[in-house]
Design a protein around this motif. Structure first.
Motif, PDB file in Angstrom:
ATOM      1  N   ARG A  31      14.584  44.604  55.617  1.00 54.91           N
ATOM      2  CA  ARG A  31      16.018  44.491  55.850  1.00 54.91           C
ATOM      3  C   ARG A  31      16.669  45.838  55.576  1.00 54.91           C
ATOM      4  O   ARG A  31      16.363  46.486  54.575  1.00 54.91           O
ATOM      5  N   MET A  32      17.558  46.235  56.459  1.00 53.55           N
ATOM      6  CA  MET A  32      18.193  47.539  56.342  1.00 53.55           C
ATOM      7  C   MET A  32      19.711  47.390  56.453  1.00 53.55           C
ATOM      8  O   MET A  32      20.253  47.217  57.537  1.00 53.55           O
ATOM      9  N   ASP A  33      20.370  47.412  55.300  1.00 51.05           N
ATOM     10  CA  ASP A  33      21.822  47.377  55.241  1.00 51.05           C
ATOM     11  C   ASP A  33      22.243  48.129  53.979  1.00 51.05           C
ATOM     12  O   ASP A  33      21.397  48.727  53.302  1.00 51.05           O
ATOM     13  N   ARG A  34      23.505  48.097  53.646  1.00 53.56           N
ATOM     14  CA  ARG A  34      23.958  48.856  52.473  1.00 53.56           C
ATOM     15  C   ARG A  34      23.343  48.352  51.181  1.00 53.56           C
ATOM     16  O   ARG A  34      23.209  49.103  50.219  1.00 53.56           O
ATOM     17  N   ASP A  35      22.979  47.086  51.137  1.00 52.59           N
ATOM     18  CA  ASP A  35      22.381  46.533  49.927  1.00 52.59           C
ATOM     19  C   ASP A  35      20.976  47.061  49.687  1.00 52.59           C
ATOM     20  O   ASP A  35      20.543  47.194  48.544  1.00 52.59           O
ATOM     21  N   THR A  36      20.245  47.349  50.744  1.00 51.70           N
ATOM     22  CA  THR A  36      18.848  47.792  50.600  1.00 51.70           C
ATOM     23  C   THR A  36      18.695  49.309  50.716  1.00 51.70           C
ATOM     24  O   THR A  36      17.584  49.816  50.614  1.00 51.70           O
ATOM     25  N   THR A  37      19.802  50.021  50.941  1.00 49.90           N
ATOM     26  CA  THR A  37      19.703  51.484  51.125  1.00 49.90           C
ATOM     27  C   THR A  37      20.626  52.233  50.171  1.00 49.90           C
ATOM     28  O   THR A  37      21.230  53.233  50.521  1.00 49.90           O
ATOM     29  N   LYS A  38      20.750  51.709  48.952  1.00 46.40           N
ATOM     30  CA  LYS A  38      21.651  52.328  47.974  1.00 46.40           C
ATOM     31  C   LYS A  38      21.096  53.628  47.409  1.00 46.40           C
ATOM     32  O   LYS A  38      21.846  54.502  46.981  1.00 46.40           O
ATOM     33  N   HIS A  39      19.791  53.756  47.379  1.00 48.46           N
ATOM     34  CA  HIS A  39      19.174  54.892  46.707  1.00 48.46           C
ATOM     35  C   HIS A  39      18.756  55.979  47.688  1.00 48.46           C
ATOM     36  O   HIS A  39      18.455  55.707  48.866  1.00 48.46           O
ATOM     37  N   LYS A  40      18.731  57.189  47.217  1.00 48.61           N
ATOM     38  CA  LYS A  40      18.341  58.330  48.033  1.00 48.61           C
ATOM     39  C   LYS A  40      16.920  58.140  48.562  1.00 48.61           C
ATOM     40  O   LYS A  40      15.999  57.807  47.829  1.00 48.61           O
ATOM     41  N   GLY A  41      16.751  58.325  49.850  1.00 49.43           N
ATOM     42  CA  GLY A  41      15.432  58.211  50.466  1.00 49.43           C
ATOM     43  C   GLY A  41      15.077  56.808  50.912  1.00 49.43           C
ATOM     44  O   GLY A  41      14.030  56.601  51.534  1.00 49.43           O
ATOM     45  N   SER A  42      15.945  55.811  50.614  1.00 47.40           N
ATOM     46  CA  SER A  42      15.607  54.429  50.957  1.00 47.40           C
ATOM     47  C   SER A  42      15.586  54.200  52.466  1.00 47.40           C
ATOM     48  O   SER A  42      14.777  53.418  52.967  1.00 47.40           O
ATOM     49  N   HIS A  43      16.488  54.895  53.209  1.00 49.83           N
ATOM     50  CA  HIS A  43      16.467  54.769  54.666  1.00 49.83           C
ATOM     51  C   HIS A  43      15.098  55.180  55.215  1.00 49.83           C
ATOM     52  O   HIS A  43      14.478  54.471  56.003  1.00 49.83           O
ATOM     53  N   GLU A  44      14.671  56.365  54.783  1.00 52.12           N
ATOM     54  CA  GLU A  44      13.405  56.908  55.276  1.00 52.12           C
ATOM     55  C   GLU A  44      12.230  55.999  54.932  1.00 52.12           C
ATOM     56  O   GLU A  44      11.330  55.787  55.743  1.00 52.12           O
ATOM     57  N   THR A  45      12.241  55.460  53.709  1.00 48.63           N
ATOM     58  CA  THR A  45      11.148  54.590  53.265  1.00 48.63           C
ATOM     59  C   THR A  45      11.036  53.352  54.150  1.00 48.63           C
ATOM     60  O   THR A  45       9.944  52.983  54.602  1.00 48.63           O
ATOM     61  N   ILE A  46      12.171  52.709  54.415  1.00 46.84           N
ATOM     62  CA  ILE A  46      12.171  51.491  55.244  1.00 46.84           C
ATOM     63  C   ILE A  46      11.685  51.797  56.656  1.00 46.84           C
ATOM     64  O   ILE A  46      10.847  51.081  57.220  1.00 46.84           O
ATOM     65  N   LEU A  47      12.205  52.869  57.243  1.00 45.78           N
ATOM     66  CA  LEU A  47      11.829  53.200  58.615  1.00 45.78           C
ATOM     67  C   LEU A  47      10.354  53.594  58.717  1.00 45.78           C
ATOM     68  O   LEU A  47       9.681  53.251  59.688  1.00 45.78           O
ATOM     69  N   LYS A  48       9.845  54.303  57.712  1.00 50.15           N
ATOM     70  CA  LYS A  48       8.430  54.686  57.727  1.00 50.15           C
ATOM     71  C   LYS A  48       7.533  53.452  57.640  1.00 50.15           C
ATOM     72  O   LYS A  48       6.505  53.369  58.321  1.00 50.15           O
ATOM     73  N   GLU A  49       7.922  52.516  56.797  1.00 46.19           N
ATOM     74  CA  GLU A  49       7.123  51.296  56.655  1.00 46.19           C
ATOM     75  C   GLU A  49       7.098  50.513  57.960  1.00 46.19           C
ATOM     76  O   GLU A  49       6.060  49.995  58.369  1.00 46.19           O
ATOM     77  N   PHE A  50       8.264  50.433  58.613  1.00 41.59           N
ATOM     78  CA  PHE A  50       8.319  49.690  59.872  1.00 41.59           C
ATOM     79  C   PHE A  50       7.524  50.404  60.958  1.00 41.59           C
ATOM     80  O   PHE A  50       6.774  49.781  61.709  1.00 41.59           O
ATOM     81  N   ARG A  51       7.658  51.722  61.015  1.00 38.38           N
ATOM     82  CA  ARG A  51       6.953  52.494  62.045  1.00 38.38           C
ATOM     83  C   ARG A  51       5.439  52.416  61.852  1.00 38.38           C
ATOM     84  O   ARG A  51       4.672  52.433  62.818  1.00 38.38           O
TER      85      ARG A  51
END
Length: 738
Positions: A520-540
């Protein structure tokens, strides 16, 4: 001859003050440099605007210190002056926006110890062999240094689980040495890459690139609207345009709208341009911003990638400016002055520097389309997917029929669930878009219709099941859930949750498909620095079957295994009382549709709606951008909305409701007698969100075909704004609601 300078202070006085330059600082002085100057009995910081050889008629004080080598170059100074006039904002506030906060804090350089060997080559190998049996810990240190011939940071060496005492002993014996060096806090250090070459362009790509290339070679200002359908290969055109600009020793600025796109974009561009890239965005630390700014200003890095503020990067020789997803409203600053639009600033800066400007989008804004019609922009179209890939099949799911078949409300249609199951079974991936985070969007009393609201804001509280709280998404207020008694009528067991969010969709999918792997990717799951990249890398990397998220997953992301994308709750945007709501809905649905089938596998896009016959739904279904734009422009012209006029919004905010309303009324009375007849003036009224963080908000709307005289009237108004009232001028407002 004594040298004098005009200095614009960071705080306080809005006009530039004159100071003299003592002889010992004369060689360090230059326009745009940061200095410390005396005012009254204190020292303040400011920026040098100009150098003067002629003495003023009054006595002045000396500059105390030059505190920064970073400068605002000539085109940024010119841009700042233009912004001050156009956005009706005092120059100090414009410069504050242009300069990263880290520079105003005068961040010190970061230094770290590096470890190198004094002995070299065969001598070092022989020495290591001679001590290995008797002093294995020292030998282990030297083994690492033999593999790192240029040296290694002491911190990195210690992380390799070596003996610290062995390091000290080798240093004492003169075998190794420590040196304190300045460190570049680059966020690109750990980004993996392998060098790639330019791809062969298809016919539409080649045609677009040829025109861009000609503009770069002509060294004259030109703005292109690059309208390329999703998957048409706009990024490759950008890359080859950048290569052309670099071959001419020109600097490049690339703006991207969402932080979520940064990692993917940086990865692609580093594959092509290696270490010639700097990244600027709000999630960087102060040190990272400072180092990036320095390297850009010194011409060490010719490519800047970042969100809207990156348009102010101090590139010394700008030749190409690219605004990707130019329609995105996140390019507009709305919470403080100057309320600039980075897309528009890109065009203005391009005109000042003689640059080529590319505005790229699969769903261009009406303003940019109108500028093409007015011959201000040059239109480039790419209407086929790269590598002859086919666009996804689009289907509308009638949720009224789903409700009847399911005998009640349903969040996920049977068609969508069936298609998700197909993808799970064959190892393909799914993207679900729902622009509402949390578990439920509100809690409502079925007896009196009272909505549980934030005590500080004009907003309902969202239920977050994982944390068992009701939270305000405007101010962050939290209240423990559940609430069992209505605060208005006192009834119990009448409070019902309504409006599903991303958290509920994720939990529901796990209940239906126990084996499904979700992210899940929204403001609740991307509060910390680098969290966007981590989620996208896992999905990719295939660690999840399905990605569910809000706006941040709708744009620009490219996943080869995604063969199904879906929009849930598409209708909610239709009910927002704002002139731009239909355009925004069309854009986001088209972008979500475009996430599917971007590789060899065929794609399917589903849109769940109760209004299958609505013009915007039909336009998306039929991929009819031209038809949608034509109808929307006709509606805008009829109602005199942008792009046929400019909207200016004046916002008055205060904890004192009466003070905010009274100030708005005073300003309205002044404007009634001051504005030219071409300006349409509307009476003060509460903002869409009438209260945020215990502050009451009132607005005045104006419509004007031209902003020159209007901006001057607003900037030089005589109305005294009380200190407890915050006044904001938003020229070119993108919303009449918020």
């Amino acid at each position: 001859m004594t040298l004098f300078v005009t200095v614009l202070l960071d705080k306080g006085i809005k006009k530039a003050l004159t100071y003299s330059v003592p002889d010992h600082l004369r060689s360090l002085i230059a326009e745009g440099k940061r200095v410390s100057v005396p005012i009254q009995k204190r020292s303040v910081k400011g920026t040098i605007l100009s150098l003067l050889n002629k003495a003023p008629r009054y006595p002045v004080k000396d500059v105390m210190e030059v505190i920064s080598e970073e400068i605002i170059n000539d085109d940024l100074k010119k841009l700042g002056s233009w912004m001050s006039d156009y956005y009706a904002t005092a120059l100090p506030f414009v410069l504050k926006t242009m300069l990263p906060g880290s520079l105003r804090k005068d961040m010190k350089v970061k230094k770290q110890y590096t470890v190198n060997t004094v002995l070299r080559g065969e001598k070092l190998i022989e020495y290591t062999a001679s001590i290995r049996e008797k002093h294995p810990k020292r030998a282990a240190v030297l083994d690492i240094l033999l593999k790192n011939k240029k040296g290694i940071f002491l911190s990195k060496l210690v992380e390799k689980d070596v003996s610290v005492s062995a390091i000290h002993t080798l240093e004492k014996k003169g075998i190794i040495k420590k040196s304190l060096v300045e460190v570049d806090r680059s966020i690109l250090e750990d980004v993996p890459f392998f060098k790639t070459s330019a791809k062969v362009l298809n016919a539409p790509q080649a045609k677009a690139f040829k025109e861009i290339e000609a503009s770069l070679e002509a060294n004259t200002f030109k703005t292109f609207l690059l309208h390329g359908i999703t998957g048409s290969g706009k990024t490759e055109v950008y890359l080859q345009a950048i290569e052309k600009a670099l071959s001419q020793n020109k600097g490049v600025i690339l703006l991207i709208p969402e932080i979520a796109l940064t990692e993917q974009t940086v990865e692609r561009f580093k594959h092509r341009f290696e270490d010639r890239i700097a990244v600027l965005n709000y999630r960087l630390s102060d040190g990272e911003k400072t180092d990036a700014w320095k390297n850009i200003a010194k011409g060490k890095i010719p490519i800047v990638i970042g969100a809207r503020s990156a348009i102010f990067s101090p590139m010394p020789n700008v030749g190409l400016i690219i605004v990707d997803e130019e329609h995105e409203l996140s390019y507009k600053q709305i919470d403080e002055m100057p309320c600039y639009n980075a897309r528009d600033i890109a065009v203005v800066r391009g005109s000042f520097t003689g640059s080529t400007v590319i505005l790229g989008s699969a769903t261009p804004s009406l303003e940019s389309v109108y500028n093409v019609m007015e011959k201000k922009y040059h239109y480039l179209q790419m209407n086929q997917r790269a590598a002859a890939k086919n666009p996804p099949t689009i289907k509308l799911i009638n949720m009224e029929e789903e409700r009847e078949n399911g005998k009640g409300f349903t969040m996920l249609s049977q068609t969508l669930l069936t298609e998700i199951k197909k993808r799970i079974d064959v190892g393909e991936q799914v993207i679900l878009f729902l622009n509402r985070r949390g578990y439920f969007s509100c809690q409502v009393c079925s007896s009196c219709n009272e909505t549980i609201s934030c005590p500080s804001c004009d907003s309902s509280l969202t239920y977050h099941r994982g944390e068992k709280i009701l939270a305000c998404h405007l101010c962050g207020y939290e209240k423990k859930a559940p609430i069992t008694k209505c605060p208005k009528c006192g009834e119990r067991e009448t409070l019902k949750y309504k409006g599903p969010g991303t958290e509920q969709v994720e939990r529901s999918l796990h209940a239906i498909f126990p084996e499904i792997r979700t992210l899940r990717m929204d403001r609740d799951t991307t509060k910390h620095k680098g969290s966007h990249e981590t989620i996208l890398k896992e999905f990719r990397s295939g660690k999840a079957d399905l990605l569910i998220g809000t706006q941040m997953i709708a744009k620009g992301l490219d996943f080869p295994l995604v063969t199904l994308s879906a929009v849930i709750g598409a209708d909610s945007s239709l009910h927002i009382p704002d002139y731009r709501s239909t355009e925004s809905l069309f854009q986001v649905m088209t972008q979500v549709v475009g996430r599917s089938g971007r590789a060899e596998l065929p794609g399917l896009a589903l849109i769940q709606t109760y209004y299958t016959n609505h013009p915007v739904m039909q336009a998306v279904l039929n991929d009819d951008f031209k038809g949608f734009i034509k109808a929307e422009l006709e509606d805008r012209k009829l109602c005199n909305y942008p792009p046929y006029t400019k909207i200016c919004k004046l916002v008055f905010t205060s904890t004192d409701k009466i003070a905010a309303e009274k100030t708005a009324e005073n300003f309205y009375n002044y404007l009634k007698v001051s504005l030219p007849k071409t300006v349409t003036l509307y009476k003060p009224m509460p903002c869409g969100y009438a209260k945020i963080k215990d502050k009451f908000r009132f607005q005045i709307l104006l419509k004007s075909p031209h902003t020159g005289q209007l901006c001057s009237i607003l900037k030089n108004h005589p109305i005294k704004i009380p200190t407890k009232v915050r006044f904001l001028i938003d020229i070119g407002a993108t919303s009449t609601f918020s």
